[in-house]
Design an enzyme around this catalytic site. Sequence first.
Site: not given
Length: 463
Positions: A156, A363
């Site tokens: 992720h 991110d």
Amino acid sequence: MTRLVVISNRVSIPESGKPQAGGLAVAITGALNEYGGLWFGWGGKVSQSSTSRPTTVQHDNITYATLPLSKEDYDDYYLGFSNEVVWPVFHFNLGAMDFRLNYAKAYQRVNERFASSLSTLLEGGELIWVHDYHLLPLGKALRGQGVSDPIGFFLHIPFPSYDLLRALPGYRELLDDLLHYNLLGFQTDNDLHAFRQAVIETFDAVVFGDTIECNGKQVRTGVYPVGIDVDELAGEAERSCANEQARQLKQDLGERDLIIGADRLDYSKGLVQRFNAFEALLTHFKHRRQRTMFMQIASPSRSAIPEYDELRRQLEEMAGHINGTYADLDWVPVHYLNKTYPREALIGLFRSARVGLVTPLRDGMNLVCKEFVAAQDPDDPGVLVLSELAGAAHELSGALLVNPYDVHAIASAIEQALNMPLDERRERYQQMIGMLRRNSLFEWRRRFMEHLSQQQADAQSSA
């Protein structure tokens, strides 16, 4: 239908009367409901000692199996190796890495304990889906327990470049751990490319198509950007207009424009630079004084790690400095809220905002920016200012993309967003909402499960 087994660091067990935590938990639960299966991981409890005997709870056709962590394993596996070694390196922040041998040993120990415990619950012939950076070695540990079924792994967070990865002690072993999975999923093409480059440089791996061949193993790889449930969030946003809090906020704002950020309190989110950018907006675009309000929600996170506690204090000081310098009797420019709000409250705030400010330094994807877009009124949408170093920037070309380290560029982008004509705002919104529908949370789940099932079919046909 083949039984599905999901493994993640934390397990989201449904509680009566409470909504499930986060869209990702909803997607995983949906897959488990569809296939029937098992969700295994840490239950969130810290005990006096380790155990390999899981606690199980049954809801419909899903079994939730959890283990506690001992205080030592919580400190060394979770806070230590996972969040003070892997997390900073994978987010390009080598200065925050704190490698210790006991951390590395605990990381391996907990993964092996998870594998040993999980193996007693497996029935054979299942699809196994492992999630995220806490569990990089789990596939290899399961192979050591004799598990031969297809195992998929989804990362992720970002995958670092080869030069950054080499700063992590034991990186070769972690790369080898990943080669024991049948399917590896990444958020972006950049992440996939970085992984391929690492195994080529480290092991002389060969890449053909979407498959990596290395050390006698073949691993399929793919890009699966995590999405959101657009229709559900858009519906929540519409309903929020009748919410008392939303009406009060609109009344309090009056003619002022709301700029909003909502993040977990983490050094990777670029919050210090964001506060500096808002101050630069007030300094260099003086007409924005009295006319704008910046609301930053920062949910508490990992307070046991010193860097996080220091960040909280720094942001509190910065908010006080900006308000002390620019506030007036009827206007407070910065509203800094160090607390967690339910998603329905955040969606209502997003709906009211003219600018969504999402500027992480790095991110893997970032779902907040996608939620901001989904929450907008299609007839009068706000504008997203987004870091080009967020994985979502690859999809959301309708955002104003900025370098998150360039506070003056961020300030200029906010000014551009506040001045943007309605036609342009609508056009940018349509591009982004269309992309979010194509790459929805359910499409992410469907594609990964389809490819993992194909791995099973291929294995059966060659047996």
